[in-house]
Design a protein around this motif. Sequence first.
Motif, PDB file in Angstrom:
ATOM      1  N   ARG A  24     -34.829 -33.006 -22.019  1.00  0.00           N
ATOM      2  CA  ARG A  24     -34.087 -33.007 -23.086  1.00  0.00           C
ATOM      3  C   ARG A  24     -35.099 -33.173 -24.286  1.00  0.00           C
ATOM      4  O   ARG A  24     -36.200 -33.826 -24.186  1.00  0.00           O
ATOM      5  N   GLY A  25     -34.899 -32.456 -25.355  1.00  0.00           N
ATOM      6  CA  GLY A  25     -35.818 -32.464 -26.492  1.00  0.00           C
ATOM      7  C   GLY A  25     -36.953 -31.375 -26.413  1.00  0.00           C
ATOM      8  O   GLY A  25     -38.122 -31.615 -27.224  1.00  0.00           O
ATOM      9  N   LEU A  26     -36.887 -30.572 -25.745  1.00  0.00           N
ATOM     10  CA  LEU A  26     -37.750 -29.437 -25.477  1.00  0.00           C
ATOM     11  C   LEU A  26     -37.134 -28.239 -25.287  1.00  0.00           C
ATOM     12  O   LEU A  26     -36.533 -28.016 -24.106  1.00  0.00           O
ATOM     13  N   ASP A  27     -37.254 -27.055 -26.233  1.00  0.00           N
ATOM     14  CA  ASP A  27     -36.757 -25.602 -25.794  1.00  0.00           C
ATOM     15  C   ASP A  27     -37.974 -24.766 -25.503  1.00  0.00           C
ATOM     16  O   ASP A  27     -38.999 -25.280 -26.685  1.00  0.00           O
ATOM     17  N   LEU A  28     -37.873 -23.667 -24.950  1.00  0.00           N
ATOM     18  CA  LEU A  28     -38.899 -22.855 -25.008  1.00  0.00           C
ATOM     19  C   LEU A  28     -38.369 -21.368 -25.452  1.00  0.00           C
ATOM     20  O   LEU A  28     -37.074 -21.006 -25.158  1.00  0.00           O
ATOM     21  N   GLU A  29     -39.217 -20.535 -26.212  1.00  0.00           N
ATOM     22  CA  GLU A  29     -38.539 -19.560 -27.001  1.00  0.00           C
ATOM     23  C   GLU A  29     -39.610 -18.411 -26.368  1.00  0.00           C
ATOM     24  O   GLU A  29     -40.864 -18.431 -26.081  1.00  0.00           O
ATOM     25  N   LEU A  30     -38.744 -17.435 -25.813  1.00  0.00           N
ATOM     26  CA  LEU A  30     -39.472 -16.258 -25.037  1.00  0.00           C
ATOM     27  C   LEU A  30     -38.449 -15.093 -25.132  1.00  0.00           C
ATOM     28  O   LEU A  30     -37.432 -15.438 -25.443  1.00  0.00           O
ATOM     29  N   ALA A  31     -39.214 -14.085 -25.127  1.00  0.00           N
ATOM     30  CA  ALA A  31     -38.387 -12.837 -24.868  1.00  0.00           C
ATOM     31  C   ALA A  31     -37.428 -12.461 -23.758  1.00  0.00           C
ATOM     32  O   ALA A  31     -37.604 -12.966 -22.799  1.00  0.00           O
ATOM     33  N   PRO A  32     -36.248 -12.033 -23.939  1.00  0.00           N
ATOM     34  CA  PRO A  32     -35.027 -11.874 -23.108  1.00  0.00           C
ATOM     35  C   PRO A  32     -35.555 -11.105 -21.872  1.00  0.00           C
ATOM     36  O   PRO A  32     -35.347 -11.569 -20.563  1.00  0.00           O
ATOM     37  N   ALA A  33     -36.534 -10.184 -21.833  1.00  0.00           N
ATOM     38  CA  ALA A  33     -36.932  -9.373 -20.944  1.00  0.00           C
ATOM     39  C   ALA A  33     -37.785 -10.173 -19.806  1.00  0.00           C
ATOM     40  O   ALA A  33     -38.018 -10.431 -18.664  1.00  0.00           O
ATOM     41  N   ASP A  34     -38.554 -11.194 -20.558  1.00  0.00           N
ATOM     42  CA  ASP A  34     -39.585 -12.053 -19.777  1.00  0.00           C
ATOM     43  C   ASP A  34     -38.475 -13.223 -19.197  1.00  0.00           C
ATOM     44  O   ASP A  34     -38.996 -13.360 -17.806  1.00  0.00           O
ATOM     45  N   LEU A  35     -37.552 -13.793 -19.767  1.00  0.00           N
ATOM     46  CA  LEU A  35     -36.833 -14.697 -19.160  1.00  0.00           C
ATOM     47  C   LEU A  35     -35.997 -13.990 -17.600  1.00  0.00           C
ATOM     48  O   LEU A  35     -35.942 -14.586 -16.788  1.00  0.00           O
ATOM     49  N   ILE A  36     -35.515 -12.680 -18.127  1.00  0.00           N
ATOM     50  CA  ILE A  36     -35.021 -12.015 -16.973  1.00  0.00           C
ATOM     51  C   ILE A  36     -36.205 -11.841 -15.754  1.00  0.00           C
ATOM     52  O   ILE A  36     -35.682 -12.083 -14.446  1.00  0.00           O
ATOM     53  N   ALA A  37     -37.287 -11.299 -16.087  1.00  0.00           N
ATOM     54  CA  ALA A  37     -38.423 -11.176 -14.991  1.00  0.00           C
ATOM     55  C   ALA A  37     -38.474 -12.668 -14.306  1.00  0.00           C
ATOM     56  O   ALA A  37     -38.901 -12.701 -13.194  1.00  0.00           O
ATOM     57  N   VAL A  38     -38.876 -13.657 -15.110  1.00  0.00           N
ATOM     58  CA  VAL A  38     -39.090 -14.773 -14.386  1.00  0.00           C
ATOM     59  C   VAL A  38     -38.176 -15.524 -13.584  1.00  0.00           C
ATOM     60  O   VAL A  38     -38.349 -16.600 -12.811  1.00  0.00           O
ATOM     61  N   THR A  39     -36.918 -15.221 -14.079  1.00  0.00           N
ATOM     62  CA  THR A  39     -35.754 -15.936 -13.250  1.00  0.00           C
ATOM     63  C   THR A  39     -35.222 -15.026 -12.385  1.00  0.00           C
ATOM     64  O   THR A  39     -34.425 -15.402 -11.368  1.00  0.00           O
ATOM     65  N   GLY A  40     -35.427 -13.625 -12.214  1.00  0.00           N
ATOM     66  CA  GLY A  40     -34.700 -12.692 -11.292  1.00  0.00           C
ATOM     67  C   GLY A  40     -33.453 -12.455 -11.751  1.00  0.00           C
ATOM     68  O   GLY A  40     -32.531 -12.067 -11.013  1.00  0.00           O
TER      69      GLY A  40
END
Length: 172
Positions: free
Chosen positions: A147-163
């Motif tokens: 709680r109290g921490l968000d991470l900003e990243l490109a959607p393509a990277d989010l897709i890649a890192v989570t599958g």
Amino acid sequence: MASRTRSKGAKGAGTPAIVALKRAGVAYTEHPYEHDPAAESYGGEAAEVLGVDPARVFKTLLAQTDRTEQHGLIVAIVPVSGHLDLKALAAAIGTKKAAMADPALAERTTGYVVGGISPIGQKRALSTVLDHSALDHDTVLVSGGRRGLDLELAPADLIAVTGAITAPIGRP
């Protein structure tokens, strides 16, 4: 609000989400903020405090389905400006129904606490579905693992890192 850009070579271990992003060599920006325990919506609080359009801030929810693997748990990532459409989620993964998972099971399975569940760096790899609206943005924000921490990243990277797969699983 101070933000820190980090990538693979950054110092400090951080949360499991940050460790996973570093390991994958994914560029991201940390957005820490002072969490208010009285906040009604964790994601809504993040959007407001960080001054970010709520359509770009995504919440991580766990749903339980009739699948047999991983207790039938599925990770759903939807904008904080809307809600998860459980029927659409079930259709996206080819099951008949989905329901919100028990919070205690979600915490045990992911290794994160409710309100700080990140789709990245979970204890167990779960099937993940990202609302297709994420693709409308250059970057999105997700929980950083506390709680109290968000991470900003490109959607393509989010897709890649989570599958993740993408599908229309959010509703206003």
